[in-house]
Design a protein around this motif. Structure first.
Motif, PDB file in Angstrom:
ATOM      1  N   THR A 212      65.850 -14.238   1.018  1.00  0.00           N
ATOM      2  CA  THR A 212      65.564 -13.411  -0.156  1.00  0.00           C
ATOM      3  C   THR A 212      64.462 -12.390   0.162  1.00  0.00           C
ATOM      4  O   THR A 212      64.503 -11.246  -0.299  1.00  0.00           O
ATOM      5  CB  THR A 212      65.181 -14.276  -1.365  1.00  0.00           C
ATOM      6  N   ALA A 213      63.493 -12.818   0.979  1.00  0.00           N
ATOM      7  CA  ALA A 213      62.458 -11.878   1.424  1.00  0.00           C
ATOM      8  C   ALA A 213      63.097 -10.724   2.195  1.00  0.00           C
ATOM      9  O   ALA A 213      62.772  -9.543   1.962  1.00  0.00           O
ATOM     10  CB  ALA A 213      61.424 -12.603   2.291  1.00  0.00           C
ATOM     11  N   ALA A 214      64.030 -11.042   3.084  1.00  0.00           N
ATOM     12  CA  ALA A 214      64.703  -9.994   3.862  1.00  0.00           C
ATOM     13  C   ALA A 214      65.505  -9.068   2.949  1.00  0.00           C
ATOM     14  O   ALA A 214      65.550  -7.848   3.154  1.00  0.00           O
ATOM     15  CB  ALA A 214      65.610 -10.627   4.923  1.00  0.00           C
ATOM     16  N   PHE A 215      66.131  -9.659   1.925  1.00  0.00           N
ATOM     17  CA  PHE A 215      66.912  -8.895   0.940  1.00  0.00           C
ATOM     18  C   PHE A 215      65.997  -7.901   0.205  1.00  0.00           C
ATOM     19  O   PHE A 215      66.329  -6.719   0.055  1.00  0.00           O
ATOM     20  CB  PHE A 215      67.536  -9.901  -0.029  1.00  0.00           C
ATOM     21  N   ASN A 216      64.848  -8.373  -0.211  1.00  0.00           N
ATOM     22  CA  ASN A 216      63.892  -7.516  -0.925  1.00  0.00           C
ATOM     23  C   ASN A 216      63.348  -6.424   0.018  1.00  0.00           C
ATOM     24  O   ASN A 216      63.345  -5.237  -0.314  1.00  0.00           O
ATOM     25  CB  ASN A 216      62.766  -8.408  -1.472  1.00  0.00           C
ATOM     26  N   LEU A 217      62.937  -6.829   1.215  1.00  0.00           N
ATOM     27  CA  LEU A 217      62.354  -5.882   2.173  1.00  0.00           C
ATOM     28  C   LEU A 217      63.374  -4.867   2.694  1.00  0.00           C
ATOM     29  O   LEU A 217      63.001  -3.768   3.126  1.00  0.00           O
ATOM     30  CB  LEU A 217      61.723  -6.650   3.337  1.00  0.00           C
ATOM     31  N   ASN A 218      64.659  -5.242   2.632  1.00  0.00           N
ATOM     32  CA  ASN A 218      65.694  -4.314   3.081  1.00  0.00           C
ATOM     33  C   ASN A 218      65.684  -3.009   2.282  1.00  0.00           C
ATOM     34  O   ASN A 218      66.090  -1.957   2.773  1.00  0.00           O
ATOM     35  CB  ASN A 218      67.076  -4.977   2.988  1.00  0.00           C
ATOM     36  N   LEU A 219      65.182  -3.093   1.048  1.00  0.00           N
ATOM     37  CA  LEU A 219      65.082  -1.864   0.241  1.00  0.00           C
ATOM     38  C   LEU A 219      64.188  -0.841   0.930  1.00  0.00           C
ATOM     39  O   LEU A 219      64.474   0.366   0.919  1.00  0.00           O
ATOM     40  CB  LEU A 219      64.546  -2.195  -1.157  1.00  0.00           C
ATOM     41  N   ILE A 220      63.113  -1.322   1.553  1.00  0.00           N
ATOM     42  CA  ILE A 220      62.199  -0.407   2.251  1.00  0.00           C
ATOM     43  C   ILE A 220      62.905   0.227   3.452  1.00  0.00           C
ATOM     44  O   ILE A 220      62.800   1.441   3.685  1.00  0.00           O
ATOM     45  CB  ILE A 220      60.918  -1.155   2.688  1.00  0.00           C
TER      46      ILE A 220
END
Ligand code: AVJ
Length: 319
Positions: A212-220
């Motif tokens: 989920t962290a990777a999913f959120n950070l993927n926005l950046i």
């Protein structure tokens, strides 16, 4: 330049809606961006991974409810309806419903043409004889249903607790738009995630493997790539918090120190600890579910839940 609906955007062309949402969202205080922009190819893959995580209970719980209660759906809904799904059909959830209620047609609506056509082709192959009529479009805006389902009674299908991404006022607007689109005699089968133990909720949005962290950070990463950004991804941390006042999980991207960066030539500054609010996922009590549906023009008729009461699947009829 005019692009046809299904043509992929040329690689170096900026999506003006994405650009506008990001520049507006980063210019606002507190900073916030809409969750729709999570779902580029990588984001969609990461979301698929999320749905398999041990901590992420919604997908498997809702799928089990759909698999278990087919006879109930058939009794409550009857045969011969046009099923209108808000979102491209999921290969895991939709077949359970279609198998149970023998619909006359299936109409998935999704903004991503590529994804929609792939999932539609898979469902059409699994249900020979069922007319599958995909509509590429944003169901948050007015759209038209295919002429081929004219006169058929409709069942709206809105699984996944996707409604939870919306603020209550927007959720009510969407339910009303669905009511208008589907017409009288329509029914709606909607998934709504329940309020539960805070630790369980937080774990579902801050999993041990960091997906989920990777999913959120993927926005950046997406902003940097598509909007010519230089956001320092290593200086952001994923945060999932329970906002009890608003009964929602919030995901944020938190600056780990004072940051200076650019997006599409515009300069932004963030203080250490400041966040970008990237998603809200509202959770509902059993009465909240019914109140929201009624406010949206739908009268609840039946609800199903799992043994632990983690997730609700509610059937409602046009009020
Ligand atoms: C697809 C909006 C239902 O809110 O649970 C999952 C998206 N975000 N993990 C949700 C999501 C982080 C998901 N919805």
């Amino acid at each position: 330049m005019l692009l046809t609906e299904n043509a992929p955007a040329p690689a170096r062309m900026i999506d003006p809606a994405f650009l506008n949402d990001v520049l507006t969202g980063l210019g606002r205080s507190p900073k916030a961006t809409p969750p729709i922009w999570f779902y580029d190819r990588r984001g969609s893959e990461l979301f698929e991974e999320i749905t398999d995580l041990p901590e992420y209970y919604p997908t498997r719980t809702e799928t089990a409810l759909l698999a278990a209660h087919g006879a109930d759906f058939a009794a409550a809904v009857g045969e011969g309806r046009a099923v209108v799904e808000f979102g491209a059909g999921s290969s895991r959830k939709t077949p359970h419903l279609l198998r149970a209620i023998a619909p006359a047609a299936y109409v998935p609506i999704d903004i991503s043409g590529d994804f929609l056509h792939a999932s539609s082709a898979a469902l059409a192959a699994a249900f020979p004889g069922l007319p599958v009529l995909p509509v590429v479009g944003d169901f948050n805006r007015p759209l038209a249903l295919p002429g081929a389902i004219e006169g058929l009674p409709r069942l709206g299908f809105f699984p996944g607790s996707t409604i939870g991404n919306m603020e209550p006022d927007a959720a009510v607007d969407l339910l009303r738009a669905m009511r208008r689109l589907l017409g009288h005699d329509a029914k709606l089968l909607i998934g709504m995630d329940r309020i539960k133990d805070q630790d369980r909720l937080i774990a579902a949005y801050d999993d041990a493997q960091g997906v989920t962290a990777a999913f959120n950070l993927n926005l950046i990463e997406r902003i940097n790539r598509e909007l010519d950004g230089d956001m320092p991804i290593a200086d952001f941390a994923h945060r999932a918090i329970w906002n009890d006042e608003k009964a929602r999980i919030e995901m944020h991207l938190e600056a780990q120190k004072t940051l200076h960066f650019h997006v599409a030539g515009q300069y932004f500054q963030m203080d250490a600890g400041e966040t970008i609010h990237t998603e809200s996922s509202h959770k509902y009590g059993t009465r909240d579910e019914r109140l929201l549906l009624r406010a949206g023009g739908w009268e609840p008729v039946k609800a199903w839940t799992d043994d632990e009461g983690l997730f609700g699947l509610v059937l409602a009829e046009a009020g």
